[in-house]
Design an enzyme around this catalytic site. Structure first.
Site, short mmCIF file in Angstrom:
data_model
loop_
_atom_site.label_atom_id
_atom_site.label_comp_id
_atom_site.label_asym_id
_atom_site.label_seq_id
_atom_site.Cartn_x
_atom_site.Cartn_y
_atom_site.Cartn_z
N GLY A 132 41.44 40.98 40.76
CA GLY A 132 40.43 40.89 39.70
C GLY A 132 39.19 41.67 40.09
N ARG A 133 38.41 42.01 39.09
CA ARG A 133 37.16 42.74 39.36
C ARG A 133 36.03 42.12 38.57
NH1 ARG A 133 38.64 47.56 41.86
NH2 ARG A 133 40.73 48.28 41.33
N ALA B 101 30.03 42.16 40.72
CA ALA B 101 29.54 42.17 42.10
C ALA B 101 30.56 42.75 43.07
CB ALA B 101 29.18 40.74 42.52
N VAL C 190 38.05 41.20 43.72
CA VAL C 190 38.68 40.02 44.33
C VAL C 190 40.09 40.43 44.76
CG1 VAL C 190 39.41 37.65 43.95
CG2 VAL C 190 37.31 38.47 42.89
N ASP D 202 25.37 29.98 36.26
CA ASP D 202 26.10 31.00 35.50
C ASP D 202 27.45 30.46 35.02
OD1 ASP D 202 26.22 33.49 34.29
OD2 ASP D 202 27.10 34.48 36.04
#
Ligand SMILES: Nc1ncnc2c1ncn2[C@@H]1O[C@H](COP(=O)(O)OP(=O)(O)OP(=O)(O)O)[C@@H](O)[C@H]1O
Length: 418
Positions: free
Chosen positions: A16-17, A20, A23, A130
């Site tokens: 995943g992206r 920040a 992953v 968040d």
């Protein structure tokens, strides 16, 4: 291709992206892990690295079934990595994009899990700041909950604050994702646990209806609605859920439920939600496509913030968390925004009141089809008025005599016959 992270971990492939960093699926001494590798420019920031190290104990100390545990933090050359529980499943945003809306039973069960995780964090003095569907992971390896609901785990605790601080947490800046921002953050108060409750209720509303209660249009409009508008009741929403959502979206932070209360109230409702079908809310789903209201660019720090409505906007450009290279994600994310002044908020409140007095329930409730119809009607009206005006001008030009000495070329309008 395998890559070493510190002396204990190996990462194999990206799973995943985010804004920040990326992953990775990895392997540690105790088995499979997820490794969040922060972007190089962030990892090179000594202030930021210092803060991560400082907060290591808080970040790695949260151990709860509904929180994605952070096992370790690695600072190794140009790598700054968080080693986490590997969750086998997808995030809640992906699920929502797939299904549109969730059934009340599944939505309430998922959010009860999130609230349980928050209760543990709040008890440890940690505010998430968040909460949004992207930060809720669904653990498909765990036995499902009521109605087959996947078990949820909250992730990214305190990361937004760490990555943004200390440069961008000045009093004039807001950190968070616009659709989920509690009004007190926009008004400049210190974010406490109640901001997470507000964001969690926003996510619950979104799971049930497909849109966030105050999202849509330009970021400035979204922030204004958080501060000045109350969310209207949604037809077909089970009463118990509606009461919980309304209490948690209260403007006054002290009026909102605590995380443990929220979890308990939702779990108590589960039996009566069994068998209740998903809400039919086609009109609201289309609202995300609306155009921004002109003149609302006042808050935007960069053009990337324009039109921040996160619902149904997942394919838009990602907003960088901090200045630097564009993130490799295609998703919107949390932003740092200029906090509106009291004067600006007051003028938005005025504007909001005016909008409420108009027959439509507000710009974010208007569907694309309605807006196209409105624009067409307006265009036809303007065309008719122009035609009539043209005809009248032509008639008077022929019928009226120019005043003495006036040049025919400057005589363009109606003039009384003397
Ligand atoms: N612990 C984990 N286990 C399995 N997959 C994960 C884990 N953490 C994150 N992911 C996957 O990686 C994706 C990116 O996560 P990341 O936290 O970097 O970004 P995000 O929260 O989606 O967005 P942003 O950080 O920009 O707000 C997630 O959507 C999820 O699919």
């Amino acid at each position: 291709m395998a890559r070493k992270i510190g002396s204990r971990y190996t990462v194999h492939q990206v799973i995943g992206r985010g804004s920040a960093g990326s992953v990775w699926l990895g392997e540690g001494p105790d088995g499979p892990v997820a490794v969040k590798l922060l972007r190089e420019d962030l990892a090179a920031d000594q202030v930021l690295v210092g803060r991560f190290v400082q907060e290591r104990a808080a970040l790695t100390g949260l151990d709860h079934p509904h929180v994605v545990g952070v096992h370790d933090m690695v600072v190794d050359g140009s790598d700054l990595a968080l080693v986490m529980d590997l969750v086998q499943g997808s995030d809640l945003r992906t699920r929502l994009e797939r299904d549109g809306v969730l059934s009340p039973l599944v939505a309430a069960s998922v959010i009860a899990d999130v609230a349980d995780g928050l209760a543990a964090a709040h008890a440890a003095g940690i505010v998430h700041r968040d909460v949004k569907p992207e930060n809720v992971l669904l653990d498909l390896a765990a036995p499902p909950g009521p109605g087959g609901a996947p078990r949820a785990k909250l992730t990214d605790f305190g990361i937004a604050r760490l990555v943004d601080a200390p440069r961008r947490t000045r009093a004039t800046r807001i950190i968070g994702t616009p659709d989920y921002l509690a009004p007190e953050i926009i008004e400049g108060l210190e974010p406490r646990a109640a901001v997470d409750i507000y964001a969690t209720a926003t996510v619950l509303y979104e799971l049930l209806t497909g849109t966030t209660p105050f999202g849509g249009g330009h970021t400035g409009a979204v922030l204004r609605r958080h501060v000045t508008e109350n969310v209207p009741p949604v037809e077909g929403m089970p009463d118990g859920l509606w009461r919980i959502i309304s209490e948690c979206l209260a403007k006054a932070p002290a009026s909102r439920l605590r995380a443990a209360e929220l979890a308990a109230r939702l779990r108590a409702l589960l039996p009566e939600l069994a068998g209740v079908g998903p809400l039919a809310v086609p009109e609201q789903r289309a609202a995300a496509e609306e155009v921004p209201t002109p003149g609302e660019a006042v808050y935007a720090e960069t053009d990337a913030f324009a039109g921040s409505g996160t619902h149904r906007r997942r394919r838009g450009p990602a907003v960088p968390l901090v200045p630097g290279p564009q993130p490799d994600s295609t998703r919107d994310t949390h932003t740092s925004l200029r906090r509106p002044s009291a004067q600006e908020l007051a003028s938005y409140a005025e504007e909001s009141r005016a909008q409420r007095d108009r027959p439509a329930a507000g710009p974010h409730r208007r569907t694309r089809a309605q807006m196209i119809r409105r624009r067409r009607t307006l265009a036809v009206l303007i065309a008719v008025v122009l035609l009539l005006a043209g005809a009248a001008a032509a008639w008077t030009a022929f019928a009226a005599e120019p005043p003495a000495g006036a040049s025919a070329t400057v005589y363009t309008g109606w003039y009384p016959r003397l």
